[in-house]
Design a protein around this motif. Sequence first.
Motif, short mmCIF file in Angstrom:
data_model
loop_
_atom_site.label_atom_id
_atom_site.label_comp_id
_atom_site.label_asym_id
_atom_site.label_seq_id
_atom_site.Cartn_x
_atom_site.Cartn_y
_atom_site.Cartn_z
N ASN A 186 -7.26 -12.01 -3.65
CA ASN A 186 -5.81 -11.36 -3.80
C ASN A 186 -5.63 -10.04 -3.17
N LEU A 187 -6.22 -9.89 -1.83
CA LEU A 187 -5.98 -8.90 -1.01
C LEU A 187 -5.23 -9.56 0.18
N ILE A 188 -4.63 -8.43 1.15
CA ILE A 188 -3.73 -8.74 2.16
C ILE A 188 -4.52 -7.83 3.01
N HIS A 189 -4.75 -8.19 4.27
CA HIS A 189 -5.17 -7.15 5.50
C HIS A 189 -4.46 -6.07 5.88
N ARG A 190 -3.16 -6.83 6.41
CA ARG A 190 -1.95 -5.95 6.93
C ARG A 190 -2.26 -5.33 8.07
N GLY A 191 -3.35 -5.41 8.85
CA GLY A 191 -3.65 -4.61 10.02
C GLY A 191 -4.61 -5.38 11.13
#
Length: 533
Positions: A186-191
């Motif tokens: 349930n994580l998003i990297h976004r980078g």
Amino acid sequence: MSNETKLCMSCMNEVPASATSCPHCGFNGSQRNPEICLPIGYRLNNRYVIGMRKDYDGDSASYVGYDCSLNCMVEVREFLPVNGCTRDPKDYRVNPKLGAELHYKTSLMDFCELFKNLAKLTSEQNIIRTTDFFEANQTAYAIMEVFDGITLREFLSLKNGKVTYEQSLLLLSPVIDALYSIHKVNLIHRGVSPDTIFISRSGFIKLGGFATSAVRTKGTEVANKLFSGYTAPEQYTTNQFQSAATDVYSIAATFYRCITGIAPQDADQRCNYDTLEPIADLAPEIPAYAAKAISMGMILNADTRAQSVLEFKKILKNEYVSAEEETDEEEREQGVSVSGRKKTKSKHDKVRLASTITIFAVCLLVVGIFVFGIWKFVLNGGQGGEAPEQQGTELVVPNYVGEDSTQIVRDNKNFYYIIVPELSSDVPENQVIRQEPAAGTAVEEGTRTTITIYRSKGNLVTMVKVTGLHYKEAYEKLNAIGVKYIIKEVDNELYTKGYVISQDIKEDEEINASTRTVTLTIAKTDENDDEDI
């Protein structure tokens, strides 16, 4: 480490105890960390020695560190929103500033959630691993492995700026796998970008650059750190939902950069005026399905973008399956959707659902038997006996040739479409030139046959030579084939005034006259001739 050596607080290499400076990095002991940071030499959690601060990303500071238990260099990340906190110089505790207590607390929770979840991914080999996490000094710390490698950006510069589609797939498939693991917790990297992907000398690839959502979103209360060209459009506002599709945009943009050698247009600019050139135009040699995958991954509207990295990868490798087939058993057991949101059902709900399905199935079976009996009776003229064997239903491929590719009515139930742009000298732009399989081809209903449609990109012409001609004659030749031109005048005594010195598109090169413009360099004419130019 013996009494005759000491650690360099900048690179954590052993140096002679008598050395006044490090022979590896030049550190001489006079350097100091900023007052808000931990001091050099501080022992954290009775295990980690703090060295020089190496980076700051909006809400946390990174230090060079040394693990005294494992005798190795580490990276220490400390939650430290400098605009919202102070540090006690006596005990080094971090305190939120007056009025910033709530923001400090919520931001600290986000930091803890990020690195606690990353610490769970012990088996994922393609990320910079978080080896330890703990809270101390009224803040939190993440201990991360040090990966000896260069960034993808540096790697591409060593490869003349770009690589082939096949090479990019080898480089970035491990990153896609890493993103899949990240999304499962349930994580998003976004980078994701060429600056956060690292490659070792042995070719091993890891994804780093982890940060909280506030750092990777414009308009938050912390200093954001975005990656122009790779940051998804929904990250430029706090009003849009971010999901796994956010990372799909970034990895697709990274593929675009690797294959074309050109950095994608910034997503925020694209929302106002989209000038991003299709990858199929810049790299016509790559497979059509790969071009389609990258284009789908970079759609500005997150809802119509590829929704998961698995979906993106399957289209990229021409292994596309439906969203239902994509979800594996492990995801279903965990109740995790592709956007990272949990979907859970109680035991009672599951039992009730199973009962409802069973009753429905029995009723459907009874009705089916009844209808089948009537059908047999009618086919046999009211007599008993076996009914003729029914043949499988067949469809024929529609004819799209000559149609406007932007107006095609798609049968998405039975067909999967790939649109391939192609230059044409006699077919108007967007009109379908040809298709595979051909119109009228029989296919079985429900098999989702792939139809490749080749659309015209516009007018294909062969460039003529105008170098050495007077500019008026050059204009006539270019106008005759429909090529647009711009003029650049220079002072050059070696050439007769008004004559073309050079052209930036070579003779006999095939170009799209609808989009390409030739630049003519002309020997400067007399002032009274300027109106003609």
